[in-house]
Design a protein around this motif. Structure first.
Motif, PDB file in Angstrom:
ATOM      1  N   SER A   1       0.813  -1.215   0.000  1.00 53.03           N
ATOM      2  CA  SER A   1       0.000   0.000   0.000  1.00 53.03           C
ATOM      3  C   SER A   1       0.850   1.270   0.000  1.00 53.03           C
ATOM      4  O   SER A   1       0.313   2.380   0.007  1.00 53.03           O
ATOM      5  N   ILE A   2       2.160   1.115  -0.016  1.00 51.00           N
ATOM      6  CA  ILE A   2       3.054   2.267   0.074  1.00 51.00           C
ATOM      7  C   ILE A   2       2.907   3.167  -1.161  1.00 51.00           C
ATOM      8  O   ILE A   2       2.843   2.694  -2.294  1.00 51.00           O
ATOM      9  N   ASP A   3       2.892   4.466  -0.926  1.00 53.07           N
ATOM     10  CA  ASP A   3       2.942   5.448  -2.004  1.00 53.07           C
ATOM     11  C   ASP A   3       4.418   5.701  -2.324  1.00 53.07           C
ATOM     12  O   ASP A   3       5.108   6.426  -1.611  1.00 53.07           O
ATOM     13  N   HIS A   4       4.911   5.084  -3.380  1.00 53.56           N
ATOM     14  CA  HIS A   4       6.331   5.180  -3.721  1.00 53.56           C
ATOM     15  C   HIS A   4       6.756   6.618  -4.004  1.00 53.56           C
ATOM     16  O   HIS A   4       7.886   7.013  -3.683  1.00 53.56           O
ATOM     17  N   THR A   5       5.879   7.401  -4.583  1.00 57.63           N
ATOM     18  CA  THR A   5       6.216   8.790  -4.927  1.00 57.63           C
ATOM     19  C   THR A   5       6.576   9.585  -3.682  1.00 57.63           C
ATOM     20  O   THR A   5       7.571  10.321  -3.661  1.00 57.63           O
ATOM     21  N   LYS A   6       5.785   9.429  -2.623  1.00 63.28           N
ATOM     22  CA  LYS A   6       6.044  10.167  -1.384  1.00 63.28           C
ATOM     23  C   LYS A   6       7.361   9.741  -0.755  1.00 63.28           C
ATOM     24  O   LYS A   6       8.117  10.562  -0.238  1.00 63.28           O
ATOM     25  N   ILE A   7       7.639   8.422  -0.771  1.00 67.44           N
ATOM     26  CA  ILE A   7       8.907   7.940  -0.211  1.00 67.44           C
ATOM     27  C   ILE A   7      10.087   8.495  -0.992  1.00 67.44           C
ATOM     28  O   ILE A   7      11.086   8.941  -0.420  1.00 67.44           O
ATOM     29  N   ASN A   8       9.987   8.491  -2.308  1.00 70.84           N
ATOM     30  CA  ASN A   8      11.086   8.968  -3.137  1.00 70.84           C
ATOM     31  C   ASN A   8      11.324  10.468  -2.955  1.00 70.84           C
ATOM     32  O   ASN A   8      12.472  10.932  -2.949  1.00 70.84           O
ATOM     33  N   GLU A   9      10.238  11.227  -2.809  1.00 72.37           N
ATOM     34  CA  GLU A   9      10.387  12.673  -2.582  1.00 72.37           C
ATOM     35  C   GLU A   9      11.029  12.946  -1.226  1.00 72.37           C
ATOM     36  O   GLU A   9      11.920  13.794  -1.112  1.00 72.37           O
ATOM     37  N   ALA A  10      10.584  12.207  -0.208  1.00 72.75           N
ATOM     38  CA  ALA A  10      11.175  12.369   1.121  1.00 72.75           C
ATOM     39  C   ALA A  10      12.633  11.915   1.124  1.00 72.75           C
ATOM     40  O   ALA A  10      13.471  12.479   1.827  1.00 72.75           O
ATOM     41  N   GLY A  11      12.936  10.887   0.312  1.00 74.76           N
ATOM     42  CA  GLY A  11      14.295  10.372   0.236  1.00 74.76           C
ATOM     43  C   GLY A  11      15.287  11.400  -0.258  1.00 74.76           C
ATOM     44  O   GLY A  11      16.417  11.492   0.242  1.00 74.76           O
ATOM     45  N   ILE A  12      14.892  12.194  -1.230  1.00 79.08           N
ATOM     46  CA  ILE A  12      15.775  13.242  -1.756  1.00 79.08           C
ATOM     47  C   ILE A  12      16.078  14.272  -0.664  1.00 79.08           C
ATOM     48  O   ILE A  12      17.211  14.754  -0.530  1.00 79.08           O
ATOM     49  N   GLU A  13      15.072  14.611   0.140  1.00 86.91           N
ATOM     50  CA  GLU A  13      15.281  15.550   1.239  1.00 86.91           C
ATOM     51  C   GLU A  13      16.261  14.978   2.261  1.00 86.91           C
ATOM     52  O   GLU A  13      17.124  15.693   2.784  1.00 86.91           O
ATOM     53  N   ILE A  14      16.128  13.678   2.559  1.00 88.67           N
ATOM     54  CA  ILE A  14      17.039  13.032   3.507  1.00 88.67           C
ATOM     55  C   ILE A  14      18.467  13.068   2.973  1.00 88.67           C
ATOM     56  O   ILE A  14      19.410  13.438   3.681  1.00 88.67           O
ATOM     57  N   LEU A  15      18.646  12.696   1.711  1.00 88.79           N
ATOM     58  CA  LEU A  15      19.976  12.679   1.110  1.00 88.79           C
ATOM     59  C   LEU A  15      20.586  14.074   1.073  1.00 88.79           C
ATOM     60  O   LEU A  15      21.793  14.253   1.287  1.00 88.79           O
ATOM     61  N   SER A  16      19.762  15.078   0.815  1.00 91.52           N
ATOM     62  CA  SER A  16      20.253  16.458   0.733  1.00 91.52           C
ATOM     63  C   SER A  16      20.784  16.950   2.073  1.00 91.52           C
ATOM     64  O   SER A  16      21.647  17.833   2.118  1.00 91.52           O
ATOM     65  N   SER A  17      20.279  16.373   3.173  1.00 96.48           N
ATOM     66  CA  SER A  17      20.687  16.823   4.507  1.00 96.48           C
ATOM     67  C   SER A  17      21.985  16.170   4.982  1.00 96.48           C
ATOM     68  O   SER A  17      22.544  16.588   6.002  1.00 96.48           O
ATOM     69  N   LEU A  18      22.476  15.151   4.245  1.00 99.79           N
ATOM     70  CA  LEU A  18      23.660  14.412   4.682  1.00 99.79           C
ATOM     71  C   LEU A  18      24.932  14.978   4.063  1.00 99.79           C
ATOM     72  O   LEU A  18      24.914  15.519   2.952  1.00 99.79           O
ATOM     73  N   ASP A  19      26.037  14.814   4.787  1.00 98.32           N
ATOM     74  CA  ASP A  19      27.339  15.240   4.259  1.00 98.32           C
ATOM     75  C   ASP A  19      27.951  14.166   3.370  1.00 98.32           C
ATOM     76  O   ASP A  19      28.606  14.468   2.369  1.00 98.32           O
ATOM     77  N   GLU A  20      27.761  12.916   3.747  1.00 96.26           N
ATOM     78  CA  GLU A  20      28.235  11.776   2.950  1.00 96.26           C
ATOM     79  C   GLU A  20      27.108  10.763   2.839  1.00 96.26           C
ATOM     80  O   GLU A  20      26.334  10.587   3.778  1.00 96.26           O
ATOM     81  N   ILE A  21      27.056  10.101   1.688  1.00 96.90           N
ATOM     82  CA  ILE A  21      25.963   9.164   1.430  1.00 96.90           C
ATOM     83  C   ILE A  21      26.538   7.798   1.041  1.00 96.90           C
ATOM     84  O   ILE A  21      27.454   7.716   0.214  1.00 96.90           O
ATOM     85  N   TYR A  22      25.968   6.756   1.656  1.00 91.19           N
ATOM     86  CA  TYR A  22      26.336   5.380   1.324  1.00 91.19           C
ATOM     87  C   TYR A  22      25.046   4.618   1.041  1.00 91.19           C
ATOM     88  O   TYR A  22      24.193   4.499   1.918  1.00 91.19           O
ATOM     89  N   LEU A  23      24.908   4.112  -0.155  1.00 92.06           N
ATOM     90  CA  LEU A  23      23.659   3.508  -0.600  1.00 92.06           C
ATOM     91  C   LEU A  23      23.702   1.982  -0.520  1.00 92.06           C
ATOM     92  O   LEU A  23      24.753   1.373  -0.732  1.00 92.06           O
ATOM     93  N   TRP A  24      22.551   1.410  -0.259  1.00 95.11           N
ATOM     94  CA  TRP A  24      22.362  -0.034  -0.336  1.00 95.11           C
ATOM     95  C   TRP A  24      21.258  -0.276  -1.351  1.00 95.11           C
ATOM     96  O   TRP A  24      20.135   0.175  -1.189  1.00 95.11           O
ATOM     97  N   VAL A  25      21.596  -0.990  -2.411  1.00 92.26           N
ATOM     98  CA  VAL A  25      20.650  -1.296  -3.483  1.00 92.26           C
ATOM     99  C   VAL A  25      20.291  -2.771  -3.388  1.00 92.26           C
ATOM    100  O   VAL A  25      21.171  -3.638  -3.459  1.00 92.26           O
ATOM    101  N   ASP A  26      19.000  -3.058  -3.254  1.00 90.99           N
ATOM    102  CA  ASP A  26      18.595  -4.445  -3.020  1.00 90.99           C
ATOM    103  C   ASP A  26      17.271  -4.732  -3.711  1.00 90.99           C
ATOM    104  O   ASP A  26      16.407  -3.854  -3.821  1.00 90.99           O
TER     105      ASP A  26
END
Length: 246
Positions: A144-169
């Motif tokens: 039931s997840i709204d993927h669009t909302k998660i992806n939009e929030a994700g960009i905000e989270i990434l923008s707030s970080l100094d370094e980013i390490y991703l896990w793709v699964d």
């Protein structure tokens, strides 16, 4: 510290609106009976505010609401104690709904949020085991997840970080509907849900990120899929790569 305040903090509920009417603990499951305060509620059919009770009984819901779990693996469930109302506008009869209940029922919004957050780094089946519930309930939440909302929030989270390490699964629902989950490893936050598992989907998502966010990506982890690694190495600037062989 006031006992009611402590219970409110544990449950993460506003006890100005709700009252604890019972408590039971068995097999690491803590059950709190909760009732609403105030004389009115809102009709789920038309939204009208009403204080007209159909009767004076309190109905104890048989199905508890999954809520949150403590770090020591104890589970909290809520047993709603509800009143029966009649709408003065559309004349429907209904049991009141609590504002912390999920729209999908049988769990709270807080439980739903924790499931979604956990999904970034553990499987739906493992979430079910950890929360002592069924896999089918967890999969209903995830589907039931709204993927669009998660992806939009994700960009905000990434923008707030100094370094980013991703896990793709890769994830699937009972062997179907394969999707790609992207988590930020250090914060363990779910960043994106992509509707497909192709390297083109991943490439499109990376390219959609602001350049300043892309430059912060210092490393990533994937399974042994060479397509994901080649895509990320091509777009990003010398990231560190780790392989999850499982």
């Amino acid at each position: 510290m006031d006992r009611i305040f402590v219970i409110g903090r544990i449950l993460n509920l506003n006890l100005k609106n709700y009252s604890i009417v019972s408590f039971d603990e068995k097999n690491d499951i803590m059950k709190f009976g909760v009732k609403a305060l105030g004389s009115f509620t809102f009709c789920p059919h038309c939204g009208n505010r009403t204080d007209k009770r159909q009767d004076q009984r309190i109905y104890i819901q048989k199905q508890t609401l999954k809520h949150i779990n403590f770090s020591d693996d104890r589970i909290i469930e809520i047993t709603p104690n509800k009143r029966y109302f009649r709408c003065t506008k559309c004349h429907h009869h209904f049991l009141e709904r609590f504002d912390f209940e999920s729209e999908h029922g049988f769990h709270t919004k807080i439980f739903e949020s924790s499931v979604i957050a956990s999904w970034g780094y553990i499987s739906g089946a493992q979430i079910a085991i950890n929360s002592k519930t069924t896999s089918s309930r967890i999969y209903r939440i995830l589907q039931s997840i709204d993927h669009t909302k998660i992806n939009e929030a994700g960009i905000e989270i990434l923008s707030s970080l100094d370094e980013i390490y991703l896990w793709v699964d890769e994830h699937s629902f009972s062997g179907h509907d394969m999707i790609l989950i992207i988590t930020e490893l250090k914060t363990k936050k779910l960043i994106a849900v992509l509707d497909g598992i192709t390297k083109e989907k991943l490439e499109s998502w990376i390219n959609s990120l602001p350049i300043k966010v892309q430059l912060k990506i210092k490393g990533y982890a994937t399974d042994m899929n060479k397509g994901y690694r080649n895509t990320l190495d091509t777009i990003l600037s010398h990231p560190i790569h780790s392989v999850d062989k499982f």
